[in-house]
Design a protein around this motif. Structure first.
Motif, PDB file in Angstrom:
ATOM      1  N   GLN A  38     -35.452  76.699 -60.887  1.00  0.00           N
ATOM      2  CA  GLN A  38     -34.819  75.413 -60.588  1.00  0.00           C
ATOM      3  C   GLN A  38     -35.260  74.327 -61.568  1.00  0.00           C
ATOM      4  O   GLN A  38     -34.665  73.258 -61.617  1.00  0.00           O
ATOM      5  N   TYR A  40     -34.808  74.482 -64.646  1.00  0.00           N
ATOM      6  CA  TYR A  40     -33.797  74.431 -65.709  1.00  0.00           C
ATOM      7  C   TYR A  40     -32.527  73.771 -65.191  1.00  0.00           C
ATOM      8  O   TYR A  40     -32.024  74.126 -64.134  1.00  0.00           O
ATOM      9  N   ARG A  41     -31.997  72.844 -65.956  1.00  0.00           N
ATOM     10  CA  ARG A  41     -30.906  72.009 -65.432  1.00  0.00           C
ATOM     11  C   ARG A  41     -29.551  72.704 -65.405  1.00  0.00           C
ATOM     12  O   ARG A  41     -28.664  72.309 -64.659  1.00  0.00           O
ATOM     13  N   GLU A  42     -29.359  73.770 -66.212  1.00  0.00           N
ATOM     14  CA  GLU A  42     -28.030  74.390 -66.272  1.00  0.00           C
ATOM     15  C   GLU A  42     -27.820  75.492 -65.235  1.00  0.00           C
ATOM     16  O   GLU A  42     -26.787  76.154 -65.246  1.00  0.00           O
ATOM     17  N   LYS A  44     -27.885  75.446 -61.649  1.00  0.00           N
ATOM     18  CA  LYS A  44     -27.938  74.844 -60.313  1.00  0.00           C
ATOM     19  C   LYS A  44     -27.464  75.788 -59.213  1.00  0.00           C
ATOM     20  O   LYS A  44     -28.110  75.933 -58.182  1.00  0.00           O
ATOM     21  N   ALA A  49     -30.516  75.303 -56.357  1.00  0.00           N
ATOM     22  CA  ALA A  49     -31.259  74.073 -56.641  1.00  0.00           C
ATOM     23  C   ALA A  49     -30.901  72.998 -55.614  1.00  0.00           C
ATOM     24  O   ALA A  49     -29.815  73.024 -55.015  1.00  0.00           O
ATOM     25  N   GLY A  64     -34.607  70.553 -62.674  1.00  0.00           N
ATOM     26  CA  GLY A  64     -33.604  70.234 -63.686  1.00  0.00           C
ATOM     27  C   GLY A  64     -34.124  69.449 -64.866  1.00  0.00           C
ATOM     28  O   GLY A  64     -33.385  68.651 -65.438  1.00  0.00           O
TER      29      GLY A  64
END
Length: 297
Positions: A38, A40-42, A44, A49, A64
């Motif tokens: 979670q 990492y922002r890409e 979701k 997330a 993110g």
């Protein structure tokens, strides 16, 4: 009063998020996310997330904040959380860390071996060698360079094998020589609570979560990420199965069923790990008042 780090964990889909938000509201504190994907922002949808609404309910850290190709590790997570906690403890006697990533939680609670950060060139060279030579060749090299670690490492896990070789090549020492397994003393109290449900109920929740992810657009998310599918962050349940469908290896129905089965397998692995920890107190997700009483003892 001693400063207290509340650690909320348990298997995937057990109901940690709902309880986490209730605890954050009860104590008036933010949430330190302990889910390694979670961050990492890409990703979701496939990592479940926190939603925008949930993020509004409580301030979250480590959600993110990274790009998919950013280097990250349990060691970096430990350093950053330990640096953050004094700031949070100035605002409250409690801090809350919640998630299911076993190594991240262990790193903060017990410390992690002081293994050097791998430089970009060494990482690039070993990544290319993995692509050119394959995992079996690198496993054999690890057997020669560090036979002690070879005996205990997951030899089917490219990331673990490559990382050990990176350290060997970069430092001229074995990976084993950096592993001391010493438990670090923390200047705050740690209270660990874990949630569990009857197995069939947990499995049904996992199946429903996968169906919900598909309805929310997981396939489209995976399709956007497909060109970067070799990145380590995407070597994750959910994305791997969608990539296999996009490769033409499985039908979509097969990929979804594999995703459900692999998520159930991961939940069993989490339970096995956490049940080995004598410091963990177990509760059902509905035991809210008992949990509050336990935390405030």
């Amino acid at each position: 009063m001693d400063k207290t780090l509340i650690v909320l964990t348990g298997p995937t889909a057990v109901g940690k998020t709902e309880l986490c938000l209730r605890l954050a509201s009860h104590f008036g504190i933010p949430v330190i996310n302990a889910d390694s994907r979670q961050i990492y922002r890409e990703m979701k949808i496939g990592t479940a997330a926190p939603t925008d609404e949930q993020l509004r309910q409580a301030r979250h850290y480590f959600v993110g904040q990274l790009q998919l190709d950013d280097y990250y590790s349990a060691s970096l997570y430990e350093q950053q959380v330990i640096s953050l906690l004094p700031e949070l403890f100035r605002e409250s006697d409690y801090a809350l860390m919640a998630g299911g990533s076993m190594m991240y939680i262990d790193a903060v609670c017990n410390g992690i071996d002081d293994i050097p950060t791998v430089d970009d060139e060494t990482r690039r060279v070993l990544k290319q060698r993995l692509a050119d030579e394959g995992l079996e060749s690198l496993v054999e090299e690890l057997r020669r360079l560090d036979p002690e670690h070879y005996e205990i490492v997951d030899r089917q896990n490219p990331r673990r094998v490559v990382h050990a070789l990176e350290i060997c090549h970069m430092t001229g020492r074995t990976y084993t020589s950096f592993r001391r397994n010493e438990r670090r003393q923390r200047p705050f109290r740690i209270v660990k609570i874990a949630l569990n449900r009857p197995r069939e109920e947990l499995y049904e929740r996992i199946n429903m979560r996968v169906d919900r992810m598909m309805a929310d657009g997981l396939l489209d998310e995976a399709r956007r990420l497909y060109p970067r599918r070799q990145l380590n962050a995407l070597n994750t349940v959910g994305y791997k199965e969608m990539f296999a469908y996009l490769d033409g290896t499985w039908t979509l129905e097969e990929a979804v069923e594999r995703m459900k089965g692999n998520t159930r397998r991961y939940a069993r692995k989490q339970l096995t790990w956490f049940k080995k920890d004598p410091d963990v107190s177990w509760f059902a997700p509905g035991d809210y008042q008992q949990i509050i009483n336990h935390l405030q003892r």
